[in-house]
Design an enzyme around this catalytic site. Structure first.
Site, PDB file in Angstrom:
ATOM      1  N   PHE A 149       0.817  -1.219   0.000  1.00 59.20           N
ATOM      2  CA  PHE A 149       0.000   0.000   0.000  1.00 59.20           C
ATOM      3  C   PHE A 149       0.846   1.263   0.000  1.00 59.20           C
ATOM      4  O   PHE A 149       0.361   2.325  -0.366  1.00 59.20           O
ATOM      5  CB  PHE A 149      -0.930   0.012   1.230  1.00 59.20           C
ATOM      6  CG  PHE A 149      -0.236   0.449   2.498  1.00 59.20           C
ATOM      7  CD1 PHE A 149      -0.098   1.801   2.800  1.00 59.20           C
ATOM      8  CD2 PHE A 149       0.327  -0.466   3.379  1.00 59.20           C
ATOM      9  CE1 PHE A 149       0.563   2.225   3.945  1.00 59.20           C
ATOM     10  CE2 PHE A 149       0.991  -0.062   4.520  1.00 59.20           C
ATOM     11  CZ  PHE A 149       1.106   1.283   4.798  1.00 59.20           C
ATOM     12  N   LYS A 173      -1.433  -7.125  -9.172  1.00 55.14           N
ATOM     13  CA  LYS A 173      -2.350  -7.292  -8.032  1.00 55.14           C
ATOM     14  C   LYS A 173      -1.906  -6.277  -6.986  1.00 55.14           C
ATOM     15  O   LYS A 173      -1.013  -6.518  -6.182  1.00 55.14           O
ATOM     16  CB  LYS A 173      -2.255  -8.723  -7.489  1.00 55.14           C
ATOM     17  CG  LYS A 173      -3.467  -9.263  -6.768  1.00 55.14           C
ATOM     18  CD  LYS A 173      -3.871  -8.577  -5.494  1.00 55.14           C
ATOM     19  CE  LYS A 173      -2.968  -8.632  -4.322  1.00 55.14           C
ATOM     20  NZ  LYS A 173      -3.269  -7.580  -3.323  1.00 55.14           N
ATOM     21  N   GLU A 176      -5.003  -3.878  -1.769  1.00 51.90           N
ATOM     22  CA  GLU A 176      -6.450  -3.651  -1.721  1.00 51.90           C
ATOM     23  C   GLU A 176      -6.801  -2.410  -0.901  1.00 51.90           C
ATOM     24  O   GLU A 176      -7.942  -1.999  -0.854  1.00 51.90           O
ATOM     25  CB  GLU A 176      -7.167  -4.893  -1.177  1.00 51.90           C
ATOM     26  CG  GLU A 176      -6.838  -5.312   0.251  1.00 51.90           C
ATOM     27  CD  GLU A 176      -5.570  -6.172   0.381  1.00 51.90           C
ATOM     28  OE1 GLU A 176      -4.590  -5.920  -0.364  1.00 51.90           O
ATOM     29  OE2 GLU A 176      -5.556  -7.061   1.250  1.00 51.90           O
ATOM     30  N   ARG A 177      -5.774  -1.795  -0.251  1.00 55.94           N
ATOM     31  CA  ARG A 177      -6.085  -0.621   0.580  1.00 55.94           C
ATOM     32  C   ARG A 177      -6.089   0.674  -0.225  1.00 55.94           C
ATOM     33  O   ARG A 177      -6.732   1.639   0.153  1.00 55.94           O
ATOM     34  CB  ARG A 177      -5.077  -0.519   1.720  1.00 55.94           C
ATOM     35  CG  ARG A 177      -5.146  -1.737   2.620  1.00 55.94           C
ATOM     36  CD  ARG A 177      -4.162  -1.622   3.754  1.00 55.94           C
ATOM     37  NE  ARG A 177      -3.746  -2.930   4.192  1.00 55.94           N
ATOM     38  CZ  ARG A 177      -2.614  -3.185   4.828  1.00 55.94           C
ATOM     39  NH1 ARG A 177      -1.780  -2.211   5.101  1.00 55.94           N
ATOM     40  NH2 ARG A 177      -2.316  -4.399   5.197  1.00 55.94           N
ATOM     41  N   SER A 226       5.461  -6.978   3.258  1.00 55.03           N
ATOM     42  CA  SER A 226       6.057  -7.349   4.545  1.00 55.03           C
ATOM     43  C   SER A 226       6.818  -8.675   4.425  1.00 55.03           C
ATOM     44  O   SER A 226       6.534  -9.495   3.546  1.00 55.03           O
ATOM     45  CB  SER A 226       4.969  -7.445   5.606  1.00 55.03           C
ATOM     46  OG  SER A 226       3.998  -8.385   5.206  1.00 55.03           O
ATOM     47  N   CYS A 281       9.658   1.849   3.388  1.00 55.86           N
ATOM     48  CA  CYS A 281      10.603   0.763   3.684  1.00 55.86           C
ATOM     49  C   CYS A 281      12.011   1.306   3.822  1.00 55.86           C
ATOM     50  O   CYS A 281      12.899   0.609   4.278  1.00 55.86           O
ATOM     51  CB  CYS A 281      10.552  -0.302   2.610  1.00 55.86           C
ATOM     52  SG  CYS A 281      11.145   0.312   1.048  1.00 55.86           S
ATOM     53  N   GLU A 384       9.452  -3.886  12.913  1.00 56.94           N
ATOM     54  CA  GLU A 384       9.194  -2.760  12.018  1.00 56.94           C
ATOM     55  C   GLU A 384       7.902  -2.100  12.505  1.00 56.94           C
ATOM     56  O   GLU A 384       6.842  -2.735  12.506  1.00 56.94           O
ATOM     57  CB  GLU A 384       9.018  -3.276  10.589  1.00 56.94           C
ATOM     58  CG  GLU A 384       8.766  -2.165   9.590  1.00 56.94           C
ATOM     59  CD  GLU A 384       8.629  -2.683   8.154  1.00 56.94           C
ATOM     60  OE1 GLU A 384       8.036  -3.758   7.956  1.00 56.94           O
ATOM     61  OE2 GLU A 384       9.102  -1.993   7.243  1.00 56.94           O
TER      62      GLU A 384
HETATM   63  P1  NAD Z   1       1.632  -6.569   3.073  1.00 58.14           P
HETATM   64  O1  NAD Z   1       2.658  -7.632   3.133  1.00 58.14           O
HETATM   65  O2  NAD Z   1       0.553  -6.566   4.085  1.00 58.14           O
HETATM   66  O3  NAD Z   1       0.894  -6.565   1.652  1.00 58.14           O
HETATM   67  C1  NAD Z   1       1.613  -6.578   0.445  1.00 58.14           C
HETATM   68  C2  NAD Z   1       0.794  -7.301  -0.613  1.00 58.14           C
HETATM   69  O4  NAD Z   1       0.599  -8.650  -0.192  1.00 58.14           O
HETATM   70  C3  NAD Z   1      -0.582  -6.713  -0.842  1.00 58.14           C
HETATM   71  O5  NAD Z   1      -0.846  -6.700  -2.225  1.00 58.14           O
HETATM   72  C4  NAD Z   1      -1.504  -7.656  -0.107  1.00 58.14           C
HETATM   73  O6  NAD Z   1      -2.771  -7.762  -0.708  1.00 58.14           O
HETATM   74  C5  NAD Z   1      -0.773  -8.978  -0.195  1.00 58.14           C
HETATM   75  N1  NAD Z   1      -1.058  -9.841   0.965  1.00 58.14           N
HETATM   76  C6  NAD Z   1      -1.375  -9.447   2.219  1.00 58.14           C
HETATM   77  N2  NAD Z   1      -1.560 -10.517   3.014  1.00 58.14           N
HETATM   78  C7  NAD Z   1      -1.358 -11.611   2.249  1.00 58.14           C
HETATM   79  C8  NAD Z   1      -1.382 -13.020   2.511  1.00 58.14           C
HETATM   80  N3  NAD Z   1      -1.662 -13.501   3.707  1.00 58.14           N
HETATM   81  N4  NAD Z   1      -1.098 -13.856   1.497  1.00 58.14           N
HETATM   82  C9  NAD Z   1      -0.794 -13.378   0.276  1.00 58.14           C
HETATM   83  N5  NAD Z   1      -0.760 -12.064  -0.029  1.00 58.14           N
HETATM   84  C10 NAD Z   1      -1.029 -11.179   0.946  1.00 58.14           C
HETATM   85  O7  NAD Z   1       2.449  -5.177   3.105  1.00 58.14           O
HETATM   86  P2  NAD Z   1       1.850  -3.709   3.178  1.00 58.14           P
HETATM   87  O8  NAD Z   1       1.338  -3.471   4.563  1.00 58.14           O
HETATM   88  O9  NAD Z   1       0.968  -3.421   2.036  1.00 58.14           O
HETATM   89  O10 NAD Z   1       3.182  -2.844   2.954  1.00 58.14           O
HETATM   90  C11 NAD Z   1       4.067  -2.518   3.977  1.00 58.14           C
HETATM   91  C12 NAD Z   1       5.247  -3.469   4.034  1.00 58.14           C
HETATM   92  O11 NAD Z   1       5.920  -3.471   2.774  1.00 58.14           O
HETATM   93  C13 NAD Z   1       6.305  -3.049   5.035  1.00 58.14           C
HETATM   94  O12 NAD Z   1       6.795  -4.205   5.689  1.00 58.14           O
HETATM   95  C14 NAD Z   1       7.392  -2.415   4.185  1.00 58.14           C
HETATM   96  O13 NAD Z   1       8.686  -2.434   4.744  1.00 58.14           O
HETATM   97  C15 NAD Z   1       7.324  -3.274   2.982  1.00 58.14           C
HETATM   98  N6  NAD Z   1       7.909  -2.612   1.825  1.00 58.14           N
HETATM   99  C16 NAD Z   1       9.113  -3.067   1.379  1.00 58.14           C
HETATM  100  C17 NAD Z   1       9.725  -2.456   0.305  1.00 58.14           C
HETATM  101  C18 NAD Z   1      11.043  -2.962  -0.212  1.00 58.14           C
HETATM  102  O14 NAD Z   1      11.401  -2.597  -1.329  1.00 58.14           O
HETATM  103  N7  NAD Z   1      11.757  -3.778   0.529  1.00 58.14           N
HETATM  104  C19 NAD Z   1       9.090  -1.370  -0.329  1.00 58.14           C
HETATM  105  C20 NAD Z   1       7.859  -0.934   0.152  1.00 58.14           C
HETATM  106  C21 NAD Z   1       7.274  -1.572   1.225  1.00 58.14           C
END
Ligand code: NAD
Length: 499
Positions: A149, A173, A176-177, A226, A281, A384
């Site tokens: 998101f 994909k 969804e937020r 994450s 991140c 985090e």
């Molecule tokens: P998230 O892991 O909750 O969601 C990321 C994606 O995964 C979304 O599209 C979501 O729909 C999907 N998802 C969520 N739960 C799932 C599940 N159980 N099974 C399969 N798919 C699922 O992350 P977020 O809250 O949207 O974003 C924040 C996180 O992203 C933080 O940890 C941040 O550090 C990380 N991030 C990392 C980078 C990088 O380049 N390393 C860049 C941006 C964000």
């Protein structure tokens, strides 16, 4: 309430699963839309359309594919304000920061304009008697990306621009937020000349992600989010035989040496720690001052600056430093972690827990927090937080600060503030973190370098954007060619060696 759609084969298509996710305006707390959550059948339908469209797109010469990217850059610039407003409305970040989100994606699209050069293969004339050898990079086919998101414009573009310019079809994909901007980007790609079916946006949650992992036609998955989900997708995606790259969570440190310009370091910590409400991140969430005197002076400079930070809705334009966090649940999680820090004995120098904004009482705002005397066994250090919370861990020496940062499970970004070139050089060489800043607080590499952390911040071999993206989204094929002169010598049974 607005019902959002998927974007399939160039059309806005209503969801058919009957399942939806809520999309909020984080500044007001209002539920502003619901987004459909795709079923397995909806993913399969999009993949079939992509698979049918992709071969013709791969056959378009790279110069023409690059021209779509050129036009897309123009359209992004034309619609910058509109995109930033839509992004802020769903994400909550300030308008200038939302424009930056679009801009850092746009820069990768600009890099992709170089595809004709970047996709050129290698050729060896006369590798053997009458034998030539050449390598080419070919598109994978149908590729997919799952995005977080916190950068709803930049990260989708980091994936789909290189994938598509290499000749692949791409299924996005998004989170969804905040799904609206990814949809707008797909519309703009089509306006730029992309054929239907090459970029499709399918909204969804775990069900859609699992359908992507289990789909045999999809050749590669890019993921940013994450760490637990990154690990899940990497493990299962690789087991399903796909090419996978997953970028996970972070806990970024800044070492402040006694010789650093502390005003500069304090200002850098403000932007890097609290910008976008800490939902980056590459945010700095731990300050590691070296020496008690450095720590005392740093806290004295930081505390008034942190107290003066302006928190508010994006509609206030340039007058706010950061906005709300993404959901009420994210806010609660941050406040719980702050409480755990207080309970564990850390000193809360700036306490943002009671922050409230008149007229926006239902918004997901969290005030700025500054902790001192944090120790490495505390949850606020290890986890985090992804919120406007900066933890200070006091250290007695450079070696101790270095060891603390190196022992953390994440290794996305890190910075050092010093005036000593020798220390900076030693630090850059020894640190086990992927992106390093020397007197630069958020060292996000530019489009023509590559982006990626180390340790639990990454799963996979190649980084995002830059030359690595062209490797990730293509396969190498090497052709050894001989046009016989007519003399037949019979079969060869040992491995061929060129003479
Ligand atoms: P998230 O892991 O909750 O969601 C990321 C994606 O995964 C979304 O599209 C979501 O729909 C999907 N998802 C969520 N739960 C799932 C599940 N159980 N099974 C399969 N798919 C699922 O992350 P977020 O809250 O949207 O974003 C924040 C996180 O992203 C933080 O940890 C941040 O550090 C990380 N991030 C990392 C980078 C990088 O380049 N390393 C860049 C941006 C964000």
């Amino acid at each position: 309430m607005q019902e959002l759609t998927h974007y399939i084969n160039g059309e806005h298509v209503k969801g058919t699963s009957g399942r939806f996710a809520d999309v909020y305006n984080p500044a007001t707390g209002e539920l502003q839309a619901k987004t459909p959550l795709a079923s397995v059948a909806e993913i399969e339908n999009a993949v079939a359309i992509a698979a049918a469209a992709q071969p013709a797109w791969a056959a378009v010469n790279p110069q023409r594919r690059a021209r779509v990217m050129m036009k897309f850059v123009d359209l992004l610039n034309r619609d910058m304000d509109k995109l930033a407003e839509a992004l802020s409305r769903e994400h909550g970040k300030t308008l200038p920061d939302a424009a930056g989100d679009v801009q850092r994606g746009l820069e990768v699209v600009e890099y992709c304009i170089g595809a004709p050069q970047l996709l050129k293969g290698d050729y060896t004339d006369s590798a053997g008697p009458g034998i030539d050898m050449y390598s080419m990079r070919q598109a994978l086919g149908v590729t997919a990306g799952i995005t977080p998101f916190n950068f709803p414009a930049m990260i989708p573009m980091w994936m789909f621009a290189p994938a598509i310019v290499c000749g692949n079809a791409f299924i996005l994909k998004p989170s969804e937020r905040d799904p609206s901007v990814p949809m707008m980007l797909a519309e703009l790609m089509e306006e730029a000349g992309l054929p239907k079916g090459i970029l499709q946006v399918v909204n969804g949650d775990k069900e859609a992600v699992d359908a992507i992992i289990n789909n045999d036609i999809i050749q590669s998955i890019g993921f940013v989010g994450s760490t637990p989900i990154a690990e899940y997708i990497y493990g299962n995606g690789c087991a399903a035989g796909k090419r996978v790259q997953c970028f996970g969570g972070a806990k970024n440190h800044m070492i402040i040496m006694p010789d650093a310009d502390l005003d500069q370091a304090a200002d850098a910590l403000l932007g890097a720690g609290y910008g976008a409400a800490g939902e980056r991140c590459m945010a700095i969430s731990v300050a590691l001052p070296v020496g008690e005197e450095t720590a005392d002076r740093l806290i004295a400079k930081l505390a008034p600056r942190v107290e003066a930070l302006k928190v508010g809705p994006y509609t206030s334009g340039n007058d706010v430093d950061f906005g709300p966090v993404i959901t009420a649940a994210a806010k609660q999680n941050i406040l719980n972690l702050v409480q755990s820090g207080v309970d564990a004995g850390a000193k809360l120098v700036v306490d943002g827990r009671d922050f409230s904004l008149q007229g926006y009482e239902d918004g997901f705002f969290v005030g700025a927090h500054l902790f001192d005397n944090v120790t490495t066994d505390m949850d606020i250090y290890q986890k985090e937080i992804f919120g406007p919370v900066l933890s200070t861990v006091r250290t007695q020496s450079y070696e101790e600060a270095l060891k603390i940062a190196m022992d953390h499970e994440y290794g996305n970004g890190i910075a050092i503030y010093t005036r000593d070139g020798d220390t900076a050089r030693d630090f850059a060489n020894r640190i086990n973190v992927g992106m390093v800043g020397i007197n630069v607080p958020i060292p996000v590499p530019l489009a023509y370098h590559t982006f990626g952390g180390w340790k639990k911040s990454v799963f996979g071999d190649l980084n995002q954007h830059g030359p690595d993206a062209f490797k990730f989204y293509t396969r190498t094929k090497t052709v050894t060619a001989r046009w016989p002169s007519g003399i037949k010598e019979g079969g060869e049974f040992s491995i061929p060696v060129m003479e």
